[in-house]
Design a protein around this motif. Structure first.
Motif, PDB file in Angstrom:
ATOM      1  N   PRO A 278      34.650  59.364  42.421  1.00 55.96           N
ATOM      2  CA  PRO A 278      33.494  59.603  41.552  1.00 55.96           C
ATOM      3  C   PRO A 278      32.652  58.339  41.437  1.00 55.96           C
ATOM      4  CG  PRO A 278      35.462  59.279  40.232  1.00 55.96           C
ATOM      5  CD  PRO A 278      35.898  59.239  41.671  1.00 55.96           C
ATOM      6  N   PHE A 279      31.350  58.488  41.297  1.00 56.19           N
ATOM      7  CA  PHE A 279      30.500  57.319  41.118  1.00 56.19           C
ATOM      8  C   PHE A 279      29.294  57.714  40.270  1.00 56.19           C
ATOM      9  CE2 PHE A 279      29.080  59.380  45.000  1.00 56.19           C
ATOM     10  CZ  PHE A 279      27.698  59.357  44.901  1.00 56.19           C
ATOM     11  N   GLY A 280      28.650  56.686  39.701  1.00 55.09           N
ATOM     12  CA  GLY A 280      27.501  56.928  38.832  1.00 55.09           C
ATOM     13  C   GLY A 280      27.933  57.132  37.388  1.00 55.09           C
ATOM     14  N   LYS A 281      27.072  56.747  36.445  1.00 63.79           N
ATOM     15  CA  LYS A 281      27.383  56.844  35.032  1.00 63.79           C
ATOM     16  C   LYS A 281      27.217  58.257  34.477  1.00 63.79           C
ATOM     17  CE  LYS A 281      26.139  52.059  33.991  1.00 63.79           C
ATOM     18  NZ  LYS A 281      25.291  51.160  33.147  1.00 63.79           N
ATOM     19  N   SER A 282      26.543  59.116  35.233  1.00 58.18           N
ATOM     20  CA  SER A 282      26.267  60.457  34.716  1.00 58.18           C
ATOM     21  C   SER A 282      27.438  61.405  34.867  1.00 58.18           C
ATOM     22  CB  SER A 282      25.055  61.050  35.450  1.00 58.18           C
ATOM     23  OG  SER A 282      25.339  61.197  36.834  1.00 58.18           O
ATOM     24  N   ASN A 283      28.519  60.981  35.550  1.00 54.19           N
ATOM     25  CA  ASN A 283      29.692  61.835  35.729  1.00 54.19           C
ATOM     26  C   ASN A 283      29.375  63.054  36.592  1.00 54.19           C
ATOM     27  OD1 ASN A 283      32.385  62.507  35.369  1.00 54.19           O
ATOM     28  ND2 ASN A 283      32.048  63.561  33.436  1.00 54.19           N
ATOM     29  N   ARG A 284      28.350  62.946  37.455  1.00 53.94           N
ATOM     30  CA  ARG A 284      27.910  64.104  38.235  1.00 53.94           C
ATOM     31  C   ARG A 284      28.118  63.962  39.734  1.00 53.94           C
ATOM     32  NH1 ARG A 284      25.420  68.090  35.699  1.00 53.94           N
ATOM     33  NH2 ARG A 284      24.507  67.750  33.636  1.00 53.94           N
ATOM     34  N   TRP A 285      28.358  62.782  40.242  1.00 59.04           N
ATOM     35  CA  TRP A 285      28.398  62.577  41.683  1.00 59.04           C
ATOM     36  C   TRP A 285      29.781  62.130  42.133  1.00 59.04           C
ATOM     37  CZ3 TRP A 285      24.292  64.165  44.445  1.00 59.04           C
ATOM     38  CH2 TRP A 285      23.073  64.285  43.789  1.00 59.04           C
ATOM     39  N   SER A 286      30.163  62.572  43.323  1.00 60.59           N
ATOM     40  CA  SER A 286      31.412  62.114  43.924  1.00 60.59           C
ATOM     41  C   SER A 286      31.296  62.214  45.438  1.00 60.59           C
ATOM     42  CB  SER A 286      32.608  62.934  43.425  1.00 60.59           C
ATOM     43  OG  SER A 286      32.521  64.273  43.877  1.00 60.59           O
ATOM     44  N   LEU A 287      32.159  61.461  46.112  1.00 62.82           N
ATOM     45  CA  LEU A 287      32.215  61.446  47.576  1.00 62.82           C
ATOM     46  C   LEU A 287      33.624  61.829  47.992  1.00 62.82           C
ATOM     47  CD1 LEU A 287      30.599  60.757  50.172  1.00 62.82           C
ATOM     48  CD2 LEU A 287      31.576  58.460  50.017  1.00 62.82           C
TER      49      LEU A 287
END
Length: 432
Positions: A278-287
């Motif tokens: 997971p990445f980003g502060k919004s808790n919405r993106w992952s790879l």
């Protein structure tokens, strides 16, 4: 004069939170509690409570519902400045549900609404102290319904409604009588105009007038001993009283990454492993990275199952991420990958030096244990491969090439039921 001021502050707290009065009454200690609060709030200011409303049978904090946007903007005004936010002594969240349906379910629903508002504040303003945010579930708000009926002169059969509310102590019986009064005409009005106002959480902020110098610093950047000193600034008497409202906090868990395996491939004896970051502060993106590597020759080369494949997938997680754990819920993704293969069934086989596949994916992940998720996903896209067709002869020891060609497919290119192991540290106070 000072004593009168203390009494005024105490009165404000009781008006904002009837739960204060009810708990004090139930313990038979109203006079003692009032003295405690007078003593502990002498250097504090009680701000008027802000209401966050919820949809029917729902605990999501939604900015576009009723006047929630105004409440969230007020939160921003109160807490967006980290230095000013450190002057907050206590945040008390009192939640309730409308008096309809099952009473036990409504109590749990009201509690979850308070938890959701608390998690929203901790996610949005990470420098707030989790220990200073107290939550209390009032369950069904019969008092609020009674007050609303008294203030609304447009309710059909208003006199009979008030009579039922005043004279029927059994709440379940009261619900039935209200629903059947005058063929439900009064209840339809109550359901449309009054009950939505009772599905709420009230947030009251108690601020210190004079902030100590130590509290002007960022608590997160201070050593443990200093943080402990700041925590101890709450008077002991106030702690004893407010502990009646406190629901013990669990350390929140925010995974740094997840290890996964596709159970469908495992059943097909195809070893595989996935890594999701997971990445980003919004808790919405992952790879998500996937690798499949079965390399089997079975029954004296009679069967061959050899596959080396890898893929990369970017995911966007849907829904209200302020109240969902990382890597849970619905997601959309885009994936691309490729590999090589050798597949043989008795005398016939196909070998491909390389294939490519890409497309869009949809999935859903649900927690099944504290650090385990179960994930379901499907991908639809394009697959293309060049292949060689062969026959096995000489007791499967020699391959005789037959022809070569290429193949293109558009449609489902992957399906998964994956077991997900979440890895990372527990973090006190913030839900990422």
């Amino acid at each position: 004069m000072r004593r009168l001021l203390h009494l005024f502050v105490y009165s404000v707290c009781l008006l904002q939170f009837p739960a204060f009065a009810s708990i004090a009454d139930s313990a038979g200690m109203r006079v003692e509690v009032s003295q405690t609060l007078i003593k502990s709030f002498h250097d504090s200011i009680c701000h008027n409570s802000l209401l966050v409303h919820f949809r029917f049978n729902c605990s999501l904090v939604e900015s576009d519902y009723m006047d929630n946007l105004h409440a969230l903007e007020c939160f921003s005004a109160l807490f967006s400045d980290s230095i000013s936010a450190l002057s907050v002594d206590t945040i008390i969240i009192t939640s309730c549900a409308s008096p309809e349906g099952n009473v036990q379910h409504n109590f749990r629903l009201a509690r979850q609404r308070a938890v959701s508002v608390k998690e929203y504040l901790l996610w949005k303003y990470s420098y707030l102290s989790q220990a200073r945010i107290l939550i209390y579930s009032r369950g069904e708000d019969w008092t609020g319904l009674h007050q609303s009926v008294e203030l609304d002169n447009d309710i059909p059969n208003r006199t009979e409604v008030l009579q039922i509310l005043n004279e029927v102590p059994d709440t379940e019986r009261c619900k039935v009588l209200l629903q059947h009064l005058n063929r439900g005409e009064a209840y339809r009005y109550i359901d449309a105009h009054l009950l939505p106002q009772l599905r709420n959480a009230a947030v009251c902020t108690v601020k210190r007038k004079d902030v100590k110098h130590k509290m002007m610093l960022s608590v997160g950047s201070l050593p443990y001993k200093t943080q402990h000193t700041i925590s101890s600034l709450i008077p002991h008497e106030e702690k004893e009283f407010l502990d009646k409202f406190r629901i013990p906090d669990k350390k929140s868990f925010s995974p740094s990454f997840a290890l996964k395996t596709n159970l469908l491939f495992d059943l097909a004896l195809a070893p595989n492993i996935e890594l999701e970051l997971p990445f980003g502060k919004s808790n919405r993106w992952s790879l998500n990275v996937e690798w499949i590597f079965p390399w089997w020759l079975i029954d004296n080369d009679k069967f061959c199952f050899q596959l080396l494949s890898g893929s990369l997938e970017g995911r966007y997680w849907l829904g209200n991420r302020t109240i969902r754990q990382t890597l849970t819920g619905h997601f959309l993704g885009f994936y691309a990958g490729g590999g090589k293969y050798d597949l043989q069934w008795k005398e016939k086989g196909y070998q491909g030096e390389f294939y490519i596949a890409s497309g869009i994916s949809y999935g859903y992940a649900v927690p099944v244990a504290s650090r385990l998720n179960l994930e379901f996903s499907i991908g639809i896209g394009l697959l293309r491969t060049d292949y060689k067709h062969y026959r096995a002869i000489d007791n499967y020891r020699t391959l005789l090439w037959q022809n070569s060609g290429n193949y293109t497919w558009f449609g489902p290119t992957k399906g998964k039921i994956s077991l997900v192991w979440l890895l990372g540290r527990k973090q006190k106070g913030r839900m990422k």
